[in-house]
Design a protein around this motif. Structure first.
Motif, mmCIF file in Angstrom:
data_model
loop_
_atom_site.group_PDB
_atom_site.id
_atom_site.type_symbol
_atom_site.label_atom_id
_atom_site.label_comp_id
_atom_site.label_asym_id
_atom_site.label_seq_id
_atom_site.Cartn_x
_atom_site.Cartn_y
_atom_site.Cartn_z
ATOM 1 N N VAL A 54 0.833 -1.199 0.000
ATOM 2 C CA VAL A 54 0.000 0.000 0.000
ATOM 3 C C VAL A 54 0.871 1.253 0.000
ATOM 4 C CG1 VAL A 54 -1.587 1.361 1.415
ATOM 5 C CG2 VAL A 54 -2.027 -1.075 1.035
ATOM 6 N N ALA A 55 1.907 1.260 0.837
ATOM 7 C CA ALA A 55 2.785 2.433 0.919
ATOM 8 C C ALA A 55 3.465 2.707 -0.419
ATOM 9 C CB ALA A 55 3.829 2.223 2.013
ATOM 10 N N ARG B 227 -5.900 -7.050 -6.590
ATOM 11 C CA ARG B 227 -7.103 -7.264 -5.782
ATOM 12 C C ARG B 227 -6.845 -6.945 -4.306
ATOM 13 N NH1 ARG B 227 -10.111 -12.696 -7.053
ATOM 14 N NH2 ARG B 227 -11.821 -11.499 -6.099
ATOM 15 N N LEU B 228 -5.637 -7.228 -3.832
ATOM 16 C CA LEU B 228 -5.282 -6.818 -2.468
ATOM 17 C C LEU B 228 -5.368 -5.306 -2.324
ATOM 18 C CD1 LEU B 228 -2.162 -8.851 -1.210
ATOM 19 C CD2 LEU B 228 -4.459 -8.813 -0.217
ATOM 20 N N LEU B 229 -4.809 -4.585 -3.282
ATOM 21 C CA LEU B 229 -4.858 -3.123 -3.232
ATOM 22 C C LEU B 229 -6.300 -2.617 -3.315
ATOM 23 C CD1 LEU B 229 -1.796 -2.261 -5.498
ATOM 24 C CD2 LEU B 229 -2.012 -1.802 -3.048
ATOM 25 N N GLY C 185 -9.063 0.196 -1.304
ATOM 26 C CA GLY C 185 -9.547 1.339 -2.062
ATOM 27 C C GLY C 185 -8.501 1.958 -2.961
ATOM 28 N N ILE C 186 -7.500 1.184 -3.368
ATOM 29 C CA ILE C 186 -6.401 1.695 -4.190
ATOM 30 C C ILE C 186 -6.462 1.074 -5.580
ATOM 31 C CG2 ILE C 186 -3.890 1.850 -4.418
ATOM 32 C CD1 ILE C 186 -3.757 1.668 -1.355
ATOM 33 N N ARG D 101 -11.822 -2.915 6.368
ATOM 34 C CA ARG D 101 -11.614 -1.509 6.028
ATOM 35 C C ARG D 101 -12.893 -0.708 6.194
ATOM 36 N NH1 ARG D 101 -12.046 1.586 1.234
ATOM 37 N NH2 ARG D 101 -12.591 -0.266 0.033
ATOM 38 N N THR D 102 -14.011 -1.308 5.825
ATOM 39 C CA THR D 102 -15.298 -0.614 5.942
ATOM 40 C C THR D 102 -15.619 -0.291 7.395
ATOM 41 O OG1 THR D 102 -16.124 -1.787 3.997
ATOM 42 C CG2 THR D 102 -17.767 -0.766 5.433
ATOM 43 N N LEU D 103 -15.223 -1.177 8.289
ATOM 44 C CA LEU D 103 -15.522 -0.977 9.713
ATOM 45 C C LEU D 103 -14.746 0.186 10.309
ATOM 46 C CD1 LEU D 103 -15.685 -4.666 11.003
ATOM 47 C CD2 LEU D 103 -17.578 -3.048 10.815
#
Length: 348
Positions: free
Chosen positions: A200-201, A259-261, A265-266, A342-344
Motif C-alpha cells: 500500500v505504501a 485485488r489486495l490493493l 480502495g487503491i 476496512r469498511t468498519l
C-alpha cells in the motif's frame, strides 16, 4: 545442497489426539504470532509468549497470552518453557536487505538457543516456522515439492539464514522431541502488518511497478490457513519433516496484488519495468552497499526481487496427505474479509 526432507513412514508417527495444553511461542507480537495466540487461546490452550519490549508485552497480554520477558538468546529461556507441552518458533529477522550478523544471530543462533532450551525444558514437540524463501535464488520456482534442493547460491542473507535455521531446527529432531518445519509463502489476510502495508505504501507513493508486467504465478498463504496448518502439524506432523502450507491453487501475481490493493480502495498501478533492468540495479546497489559497509542502502535487493519478480509456486500434496491439511479460507473469502475490515474502520 539438498533440502532436509526426512520421509518417515506414517505408521510409525505418533499423532496427538488434541492440541497441547500449554505452548511456548516466540514472535508472539508479530503478525503470525498474534494470530497463533488468537487461534489457540480460542481452543483453550495456554500461551506463554516471549517478549522483549513493553509494547510486545502489552500486545500479547491483550490477546490473552502470558508474557515471558527475554529474547531469543536469553539464558533463562527454559524457565519460561517449564510445564509447556509444545514450542512454536515463529520469531525471525525478516529483513530483505543486505542482512548481516544481526540477522544471523536472530535466525540461526536464536533458533539453536530456542530449540536447545525447549529440549532441556522437557517440551514434547516443536514447530519451526520457516519460509519458501529458503529455496529462492532469483530464478522461477515452479510447483516445488519439499524434495526441492536448496540453491547453490541463495537470493540473499534472509534466504541463507532461514535455510540454516531449518537445518539447525531439524538437527534437534528425535523420537522423544519431534521437530516439524512449516514453510508458508506470501502470508496475507486480516491484521496484516507486513506485506500489505508495504505494498500500500509503495502504491500510494507512486513507487510501485510491475516487474515484467507481473504476469507470473504465485502461491499464497492466508493467515488463517497458516495457523490451521500449525494446529494440524502439532496433531499429525511427523518429526523431521518439512511441509509447505498454502492457499492451494496458485494465482496470477499481478491479479492477486491488484485485488489486495482494491480491498484498501487503491487502484491497480500501471507502471511496468523490465526484469533485467531492476535486477541490474539490485546487483549494483548491493555492491555499493557492501563497499560502503552499509552507508549506501540499495533501493532494491536480489532477495526482495526473488520473492516477487518470478513465478514461485508450491505443491502441498505432502501436507494434504500427512497433515490432513485443506485450506479453511478461500482467497475470495480472505479478500472479502479485508474489505469488511476496512469498511468498519473508515468514517461514514
Amino acid at each position: 545442497m539438498n533440502a532436509p526432507n526426512l520421509i518417515v513412514p506414517l505408521d510409525i508417527a505418533q499423532p496427538h489426539s488434541h492440541p497441547p495444553r500449554r505452548i511456548f511461542l516466540t514472535g508472539g507480537s508479530g503478525y503470525i504470532g498474534r494470530n497463533v495466540i488468537r487461534h489457540f487461546t480460542a481452543l483453550g490452550v495456554e500461551i506463554i509468549a516471549l517478549v522483549r519490549s513493553e509494547a510486545a508485552r502489552n500486545t500479547v497480554t491483550t490477546l490473552g497470552a502470558e508474557p515471558f520477558d527475554g529474547d531469543l538468546l536469553t539464558a533463562a529461556l527454559h524457565e519460561g518453557m517449564a510445564s509447556c507441552d509444545a514450542l512454536i518458533h515463529a520469531a525471525a529477522d525478516t529483513d530483505h536487505g543486505l542482512g548481516g550478523q544481526a540477522q544471523r544471530r536472530a535466525n540461526v543462533d536464536g533458533t539453536r538457543r530456542v530449540l536447545d532450551a525447549a529440549r532441556n525444558a522437557g517440551i514434547a514437540q516443536a514447530i519451526h516456522l520457516s519460509t519458501e524463501s529458503v529455496l529462492l535464488d532469483g530464478k522461477p520456482l515452479i510447483n516445488a515439492s519439499e524434495r526441492h534442493p536448496y540453491p547453490a547460491r541463495f537470493a540473499g542473507t534472509y534466504s541463507s539464514t532461514k535455510a540454516e535455521a531449518e537445518r539447525v531446527a531439524l538437527s534437534f529432531n528425535t523420537s522423544d522431541f519431534p521437530v516439524v518445519v512449516l514453510r508458508p509463502r506470501f502470508v496475507w489476510g486480516r491484521d496484516d502488518s507486513t506485506a500489505l502495508p508495504q505494498i500500500v505504501a509503495a502504491a500510494t507513493a507512486g513507487k510501485f511497478a510491475w516487474i515484467d508486467g507481473g504476469r507470473y504465478r504465485t502461491s499464497t498463504t492466508h493467515i488463517a490457513n497458516l495457523v490451521h496448518g500449525v494446529e494440524l502439524a502439532l496433531l499429525h506432523g511427523v518429526g523431521g519433516n518439512v511441509y509447505f502450507i498454502t492457499d492451494g491453487e496458485p494465482v496470477m501475481f499481478r491479479n492477486f496484488i491488484a485485488r489486495l490493493l482494491a480491498t484498501q480502495g487503491i487502484a491497480e498501478p500501471t507502471r511496468e519495468v523490465p526484469g533485467w533492468l531492476v535486477r541490474s540495479i539490485a546487483t549494483v546497489g548491493e555492491s555499493l552497499g557492501r563497499l560502503s559497509r552499509g552507508a549506501i542502502k540499495p533501493i532494491v535487493t536480489r532477495q526482495s526481487l526473488a520473492t516477487a519478480s518470478v513465478e514461485v509456486t508450491l505443491d502441498i500434496s505432502k501436507a494434504r496427505a500427512q497433515l490432513r491439511y485443506t485450506p479453511v479460507v478461500a482467497i475470495e473469502d480472505g479478500l472479502a474479509e479485508l474489505v469488511r475490515a476496512r469498511t468498519l474502520v473508515e468514517p461514514h
